[in-house]
Design an enzyme around this catalytic site. Structure first.
Site, PDB file in Angstrom:
ATOM      1  N   LYS A  50       0.855  -1.195   0.000  1.00 17.13           N
ATOM      2  CA  LYS A  50       0.000   0.000   0.000  1.00 17.13           C
ATOM      3  C   LYS A  50       0.886   1.239   0.000  1.00 17.13           C
ATOM      4  O   LYS A  50       1.762   1.388   0.863  1.00 17.13           O
ATOM      5  CB  LYS A  50      -0.902   0.016   1.240  1.00 17.13           C
ATOM      6  CG  LYS A  50      -1.984  -1.049   1.199  1.00 17.13           C
ATOM      7  CD  LYS A  50      -2.788  -1.058   2.474  1.00 17.13           C
ATOM      8  CE  LYS A  50      -3.680   0.169   2.583  1.00 17.13           C
ATOM      9  NZ  LYS A  50      -4.425   0.162   3.870  1.00 17.13           N
TER      10      LYS A  50
HETATM   11  C1  E4P Z   1      -7.774   0.853   4.170  1.00 16.98           C
HETATM   12  O1  E4P Z   1      -7.017   0.736   3.252  1.00 16.98           O
HETATM   13  C2  E4P Z   1      -7.707   1.979   5.106  1.00 16.98           C
HETATM   14  O2  E4P Z   1      -6.532   1.824   5.829  1.00 16.98           O
HETATM   15  C3  E4P Z   1      -8.858   1.979   6.046  1.00 16.98           C
HETATM   16  O3  E4P Z   1      -9.988   1.460   5.417  1.00 16.98           O
HETATM   17  C4  E4P Z   1      -9.170   3.292   6.699  1.00 16.98           C
HETATM   18  O4  E4P Z   1     -10.351   3.079   7.428  1.00 16.98           O
HETATM   19  P1  E4P Z   1     -10.842   4.058   8.585  1.00 16.98           P
HETATM   20  O5  E4P Z   1     -11.285   5.324   7.960  1.00 16.98           O
HETATM   21  O6  E4P Z   1     -11.980   3.299   9.213  1.00 16.98           O
HETATM   22  O7  E4P Z   1      -9.694   4.232   9.525  1.00 16.98           O
END
Ligand code: E4P
Length: 227
Positions: free
Chosen positions: A86
């Protein structure tokens, strides 16, 4: 359409993998820190729970492209299997995505708030983009609309990049992005469990068993011992 767990909690991951049709796990640095465990053993444990074939998305921490690439290669070497790195969609992140594409390392462009960020990431060679639905909603935007527009742009221009919608707080948001053509969703364990739960389903099942026992007797609690 992919269903991915957004968590680094090994107990939750084990439970969901056992019961739900899960395609993989996503984490981010904040999710990792919630577990209060050493980083490398934790992600190796998650890999051993989910196996080599399920998708595992782990995020880099560095901000400069060269260092992101270095971390990506480290993650690939240490974790192995069906692994996606990522990378946040900063300018440096886009440079890293381009370099990783050349080295055949699969990437997911994260922290996506606009369709144009997704477009640039896809052009750079990202395999996935992760628009943050709930965080967009919290900024008075429309997370579902952003997902819809990204899906449309990718289809319209045949960009070979998939939309893994992320950041959900409720079933309704997940439902809406499914309708708008997202290729997958990644959600926390509580949201994934809520996709299935409905009080009528539970009460219907109890009624079926109640009716059965009334007719065949209290000891007939299975088709195998009902005569
Ligand atoms: C996924 O890639 C993200 O890290 C995550 O969905 C962020 O989610 P949140 O807004 O619930 O922290």
């Amino acid at each position: 359409m992919l269903l991915v767990i957004d968590s680094a909690n090994t107990e939750n991951i084990k439970k969901l993998i056992e019961f739900f049709p899960i395609d993989g796990v996503t984490t981010n640095p904040t999710i990792i820190t919630k577990e209060n465990k050493p980083f490398l053993p934790l992600i190796k444990e998650i890999r051993s729970i989910i196996g080599e074939e399920k998708m595992f998305f782990v995020q880099v921490l560095q901000e400069k492209a060269e260092e992101m690439v270095e971390e990506a290669l480290y993650l690939k070497k240490e974790i192995g299997g069906n692994m996606y790195v990522k990378i946040p969609v900063t300018v440096e992140g886009i440079k890293a995505i381009k370099q990783l594409k050349e080295q055949n390392i699969k990437t997911l462009a994260t922290t996506i708030y606009t369709p144009m960020q997704a477009f640039v990431a896809a052009k750079a060679g990202a395999d996935f983009v992760a628009p943050y639905v709930n965080r967009i909603d919290n900024l008075s935007g429309n997370g579902v609309q952003v997902v819809k527009e990204i899906v449309h742009i990718f289809e319209q221009h045949q960009l070979p990049c998939r939309v893994l919608a992320a950041s959900f707080k409720n079933t309704q948001q997940v439902h809406q992005v499914c309708l708008e053509g997202a290729h997958g969703v990644t959600a926390g364990p509580d949201v994934i469990e809520s996709l299935l739960s409905h009080p009528s389903t539970e009460s219907n099942v109890k009624q079926f068993i109640h009716d059965w026992k009334l007719s065949y007797g209290e000891t007939s609690d299975s088709l195998l011992n009902t005569h």
